[in-house]
Design a protein around this motif. Structure first.
Motif, PDB file in Angstrom:
ATOM      1  N   ASP A   1      -2.706 -15.010  10.817  1.00  0.00           N
ATOM      2  CA  ASP A   1      -2.878 -13.734  11.506  1.00  0.00           C
ATOM      3  C   ASP A   1      -4.224 -13.143  11.068  1.00  0.00           C
ATOM      4  OD1 ASP A   1      -2.914 -10.982  12.176  1.00  0.00           O
ATOM      5  OD2 ASP A   1      -0.732 -10.892  12.162  1.00  0.00           O
ATOM      6  N   ARG A   2      -5.204 -13.188  11.963  1.00  0.00           N
ATOM      7  CA  ARG A   2      -6.574 -12.828  11.585  1.00  0.00           C
ATOM      8  C   ARG A   2      -6.682 -11.374  11.144  1.00  0.00           C
ATOM      9  NH1 ARG A   2     -11.045 -15.810  10.035  1.00  0.00           N
ATOM     10  NH2 ARG A   2     -12.301 -14.106   9.226  1.00  0.00           N
ATOM     11  N   ARG A   3      -5.990 -10.461  11.821  1.00  0.00           N
ATOM     12  CA  ARG A   3      -6.091  -9.043  11.451  1.00  0.00           C
ATOM     13  C   ARG A   3      -5.512  -8.808  10.062  1.00  0.00           C
ATOM     14  NH1 ARG A   3      -3.852  -5.171  16.024  1.00  0.00           N
ATOM     15  NH2 ARG A   3      -4.560  -3.675  14.455  1.00  0.00           N
ATOM     16  N   LEU A   4      -4.341  -9.418   9.801  1.00  0.00           N
ATOM     17  CA  LEU A   4      -3.741  -9.268   8.482  1.00  0.00           C
ATOM     18  C   LEU A   4      -4.613  -9.927   7.421  1.00  0.00           C
ATOM     19  CD1 LEU A   4      -1.465  -8.444   6.596  1.00  0.00           C
ATOM     20  CD2 LEU A   4      -0.250 -10.543   7.238  1.00  0.00           C
ATOM     21  N   ALA A   5      -5.166 -11.092   7.755  1.00  0.00           N
ATOM     22  CA  ALA A   5      -6.017 -11.797   6.791  1.00  0.00           C
ATOM     23  C   ALA A   5      -7.245 -10.958   6.441  1.00  0.00           C
ATOM     24  CB  ALA A   5      -6.432 -13.153   7.356  1.00  0.00           C
ATOM     25  N   ASP A   6      -7.881 -10.372   7.435  1.00  0.00           N
ATOM     26  CA  ASP A   6      -9.062  -9.545   7.171  1.00  0.00           C
ATOM     27  C   ASP A   6      -8.709  -8.360   6.270  1.00  0.00           C
ATOM     28  OD1 ASP A   6     -10.605 -11.210   8.711  1.00  0.00           O
ATOM     29  OD2 ASP A   6     -10.595  -9.926  10.488  1.00  0.00           O
ATOM     30  N   LEU A   7      -7.552  -7.749   6.551  1.00  0.00           N
ATOM     31  CA  LEU A   7      -7.120  -6.617   5.735  1.00  0.00           C
ATOM     32  C   LEU A   7      -6.886  -7.056   4.288  1.00  0.00           C
ATOM     33  CD1 LEU A   7      -4.480  -3.963   6.715  1.00  0.00           C
ATOM     34  CD2 LEU A   7      -4.337  -5.101   4.504  1.00  0.00           C
ATOM     35  N   LEU A   8      -6.201  -8.192   4.117  1.00  0.00           N
ATOM     36  CA  LEU A   8      -5.887  -8.661   2.766  1.00  0.00           C
ATOM     37  C   LEU A   8      -7.136  -9.095   2.011  1.00  0.00           C
ATOM     38  CD1 LEU A   8      -2.601 -10.696   3.380  1.00  0.00           C
ATOM     39  CD2 LEU A   8      -2.841  -8.445   2.303  1.00  0.00           C
TER      40      LEU A   8
ATOM     41  N   VAL B   1       2.058 -19.549  -6.973  1.00  0.00           N
ATOM     42  CA  VAL B   1       2.083 -19.366  -5.520  1.00  0.00           C
ATOM     43  C   VAL B   1       2.978 -18.195  -5.157  1.00  0.00           C
ATOM     44  CG1 VAL B   1       2.792 -20.378  -3.315  1.00  0.00           C
ATOM     45  CG2 VAL B   1       1.639 -21.801  -5.017  1.00  0.00           C
ATOM     46  N   LEU B   2       2.458 -17.307  -4.319  1.00  0.00           N
ATOM     47  CA  LEU B   2       3.246 -16.255  -3.684  1.00  0.00           C
ATOM     48  C   LEU B   2       3.325 -16.570  -2.194  1.00  0.00           C
ATOM     49  CD1 LEU B   2       4.620 -13.436  -3.603  1.00  0.00           C
ATOM     50  CD2 LEU B   2       2.343 -12.476  -3.249  1.00  0.00           C
ATOM     51  N   LEU B   3       4.533 -16.723  -1.663  1.00  0.00           N
ATOM     52  CA  LEU B   3       4.730 -16.984  -0.244  1.00  0.00           C
ATOM     53  C   LEU B   3       4.933 -15.675   0.503  1.00  0.00           C
ATOM     54  CD1 LEU B   3       7.141 -20.086  -0.098  1.00  0.00           C
ATOM     55  CD2 LEU B   3       4.806 -19.975   0.800  1.00  0.00           C
ATOM     56  N   LEU B   4       4.252 -15.523   1.633  1.00  0.00           N
ATOM     57  CA  LEU B   4       4.453 -14.396   2.533  1.00  0.00           C
ATOM     58  C   LEU B   4       5.227 -14.883   3.754  1.00  0.00           C
ATOM     59  CD1 LEU B   4       0.842 -12.867   2.546  1.00  0.00           C
ATOM     60  CD2 LEU B   4       2.787 -12.178   1.118  1.00  0.00           C
ATOM     61  N   THR B   5       6.201 -14.100   4.201  1.00  0.00           N
ATOM     62  CA  THR B   5       7.010 -14.572   5.317  1.00  0.00           C
ATOM     63  C   THR B   5       7.638 -13.424   6.087  1.00  0.00           C
ATOM     64  OG1 THR B   5       8.867 -16.011   5.933  1.00  0.00           O
ATOM     65  CG2 THR B   5       9.077 -14.778   3.893  1.00  0.00           C
TER      66      THR B   5
ATOM     67  N   ASP C   1       6.957 -16.869  -6.305  1.00  0.00           N
ATOM     68  CA  ASP C   1       7.456 -15.589  -5.788  1.00  0.00           C
ATOM     69  C   ASP C   1       7.435 -15.624  -4.267  1.00  0.00           C
ATOM     70  OD1 ASP C   1       8.492 -13.045  -5.812  1.00  0.00           O
ATOM     71  OD2 ASP C   1       6.810 -12.128  -6.866  1.00  0.00           O
ATOM     72  N   TYR C   2       8.099 -14.625  -3.648  1.00  0.00           N
ATOM     73  CA  TYR C   2       8.345 -14.606  -2.212  1.00  0.00           C
ATOM     74  C   TYR C   2       8.338 -13.163  -1.771  1.00  0.00           C
ATOM     75  CZ  TYR C   2      10.405 -17.224   1.750  1.00  0.00           C
ATOM     76  OH  TYR C   2      10.623 -17.874   2.944  1.00  0.00           O
ATOM     77  N   LEU C   3       7.516 -12.816  -0.787  1.00  0.00           N
ATOM     78  CA  LEU C   3       7.424 -11.439  -0.314  1.00  0.00           C
ATOM     79  C   LEU C   3       7.590 -11.411   1.191  1.00  0.00           C
ATOM     80  CD1 LEU C   3       6.916  -8.531  -1.240  1.00  0.00           C
ATOM     81  CD2 LEU C   3       4.471  -8.920  -0.930  1.00  0.00           C
ATOM     82  N   VAL C   4       8.510 -10.555   1.655  1.00  0.00           N
ATOM     83  CA  VAL C   4       8.861 -10.510   3.075  1.00  0.00           C
ATOM     84  C   VAL C   4       7.976  -9.499   3.806  1.00  0.00           C
ATOM     85  CG1 VAL C   4      10.710 -10.039   4.724  1.00  0.00           C
ATOM     86  CG2 VAL C   4      11.234 -11.178   2.559  1.00  0.00           C
ATOM     87  N   LYS C   5       7.448  -9.910   4.965  1.00  0.00           N
ATOM     88  CA  LYS C   5       6.676  -9.016   5.823  1.00  0.00           C
ATOM     89  C   LYS C   5       7.632  -8.130   6.630  1.00  0.00           C
ATOM     90  CE  LYS C   5       3.082 -12.521   6.694  1.00  0.00           C
ATOM     91  NZ  LYS C   5       2.460 -13.330   7.763  1.00  0.00           N
ATOM     92  N   PRO C   6       7.236  -6.900   6.949  1.00  0.00           N
ATOM     93  CA  PRO C   6       6.054  -6.188   6.449  1.00  0.00           C
ATOM     94  C   PRO C   6       6.281  -5.754   5.001  1.00  0.00           C
ATOM     95  CG  PRO C   6       7.371  -4.738   7.804  1.00  0.00           C
ATOM     96  CD  PRO C   6       8.029  -6.086   7.889  1.00  0.00           C
ATOM     97  N   PHE C   7       5.214  -5.762   4.212  1.00  0.00           N
ATOM     98  CA  PHE C   7       5.337  -5.446   2.798  1.00  0.00           C
ATOM     99  C   PHE C   7       4.413  -4.293   2.437  1.00  0.00           C
ATOM    100  CE2 PHE C   7       2.462  -9.038   3.456  1.00  0.00           C
ATOM    101  CZ  PHE C   7       1.274  -8.525   2.964  1.00  0.00           C
ATOM    102  N   ASP C   8       4.699  -3.657   1.335  1.00  0.00           N
ATOM    103  CA  ASP C   8       3.864  -2.596   0.803  1.00  0.00           C
ATOM    104  C   ASP C   8       2.724  -3.228  -0.001  1.00  0.00           C
ATOM    105  OD1 ASP C   8       3.812   0.508   0.038  1.00  0.00           O
ATOM    106  OD2 ASP C   8       3.363  -0.653  -1.761  1.00  0.00           O
ATOM    107  N   VAL C   9       1.498  -2.812   0.250  1.00  0.00           N
ATOM    108  CA  VAL C   9       0.363  -3.457  -0.423  1.00  0.00           C
ATOM    109  C   VAL C   9       0.405  -3.245  -1.931  1.00  0.00           C
ATOM    110  CG1 VAL C   9      -1.132  -3.428   1.600  1.00  0.00           C
ATOM    111  CG2 VAL C   9      -1.131  -1.464   0.043  1.00  0.00           C
ATOM    112  N   ASP C  10       0.939  -2.118  -2.376  1.00  0.00           N
ATOM    113  CA  ASP C  10       1.043  -1.894  -3.824  1.00  0.00           C
ATOM    114  C   ASP C  10       2.009  -2.894  -4.452  1.00  0.00           C
ATOM    115  OD1 ASP C  10      -0.767   0.199  -3.898  1.00  0.00           O
ATOM    116  OD2 ASP C  10       0.750   1.718  -3.516  1.00  0.00           O
ATOM    117  N   GLU C  11       3.080  -3.215  -3.721  1.00  0.00           N
ATOM    118  CA  GLU C  11       4.017  -4.212  -4.237  1.00  0.00           C
ATOM    119  C   GLU C  11       3.356  -5.586  -4.289  1.00  0.00           C
ATOM    120  OE1 GLU C  11       8.454  -6.155  -3.503  1.00  0.00           O
ATOM    121  OE2 GLU C  11       7.663  -4.685  -2.075  1.00  0.00           O
ATOM    122  N   LEU C  12       2.585  -5.938  -3.262  1.00  0.00           N
ATOM    123  CA  LEU C  12       1.872  -7.216  -3.280  1.00  0.00           C
ATOM    124  C   LEU C  12       0.963  -7.303  -4.497  1.00  0.00           C
ATOM    125  CD1 LEU C  12       0.806  -9.878  -2.035  1.00  0.00           C
ATOM    126  CD2 LEU C  12      -0.841  -8.474  -0.750  1.00  0.00           C
TER     127      LEU C  12
END
Length: 222
Positions: free
Chosen positions: A13-20, A79-83, A101-112
């Motif tokens: 996801d290009r928009r999410l990637a740019d943000l991250l 490795v942290l998986l986003l899903t 670790d494993y983080l479910v979308k949508p996620f809070d950036v502070d938690e990431l």
């Protein structure tokens, strides 16, 4: 001046990637973005990394398969998986493949960011070998080296559970304490007993001893 930690971000996801990328760069990471699993596999195998953040669903090579391939080729960076898929089955599949670790979308950036900091702390402490009777547990490779049998590789959860009790060999841990330390609130209430069973099946019945009425303590692998 210390070098910036190197982080591989695999996200289609290009928009999410740019943000991250902007977020992580601002947090002090040296970020390389891979738009698909094939590119991530190439970068993961050809360059050193301190952290890997991988999307679960990607073109070319999906996230869980990517983790398995990297681990099979000796890549040990956490490795942290986003899903977008957050079922217990999806989490177990990803963690057992070798993700930390494993983080479910949508996620809070502070938690990431907090999870990434925790991964870096744990990885920094991972160069530890613990005794399990006459055997040894290498936390960096999740391998138990036995005196008279082949080396056994543990899943991440198995390693965390055994490592927790092995770090304090004289102590008895209650089920509730092990659940709080090793597992998440969304895991099965029987997760501790289930993973004790897995460890005993791999390493012998005495690897974790049951102290009746109190809980578990480390024993000896066989």
């Amino acid at each position: 001046m210390e070098p910036r930690p190197r982080l591989l971000l695999a996200e289609d996801d290009r928009r999410l990637a740019d943000l991250l990328v902007r977020l992580l760069d601002g947090e002090g990471y040296d970020v390389e973005h891979a738009p698909d699993g094939h590119t991530a596999l190439h970068l993961g195998l050809t360059q050193p990394w301190d952290l890997l953040v991988l999307d679960r669903m990607m073109p070319a090579v999906e996230g869980v398969d990517l983790v398995r391939r990297l681990r099979s080729r000796g890549v040990t960076a956490p490795v942290l998986l986003l899903t977008a898929r957050g079922t217990p089955e999806d989490r177990v599949e990803g963690l057992d493949a070798g993700a930390e670790d494993y983080l479910v979308k949508p996620f809070d950036v502070d938690e990431l960011l907090a999870r990434l900091r925790a991964l870096r702390r744990r990885h920094g402490a991972d160069a530890v070998v613990l005794r399990v009777g006459d055997a040894s547990l290498d936390l960096s490779t999740r391998q138990v080296v036995l005196a008279t049998a082949p080396t056994v590789t543990l899943s991440r959860r198995e390693c965390e559970l055994l490592g927790t009790v092995a770090a304090e060999p004289g102590r008895v841990f209650s089920r509730d304490e092990l659940r709080d330390r090793v597992f998440q609130a969304t895991d099965s209430p029987n997760a501790v007993d289930t993973y004790v069973y897995y460890l005993r099946r791999k390493l012998g019945r005495d690897v974790i001893r049951t102290v009746r009425g109190l809980g578990y303590q480390v024993g000896a692998a066989s």
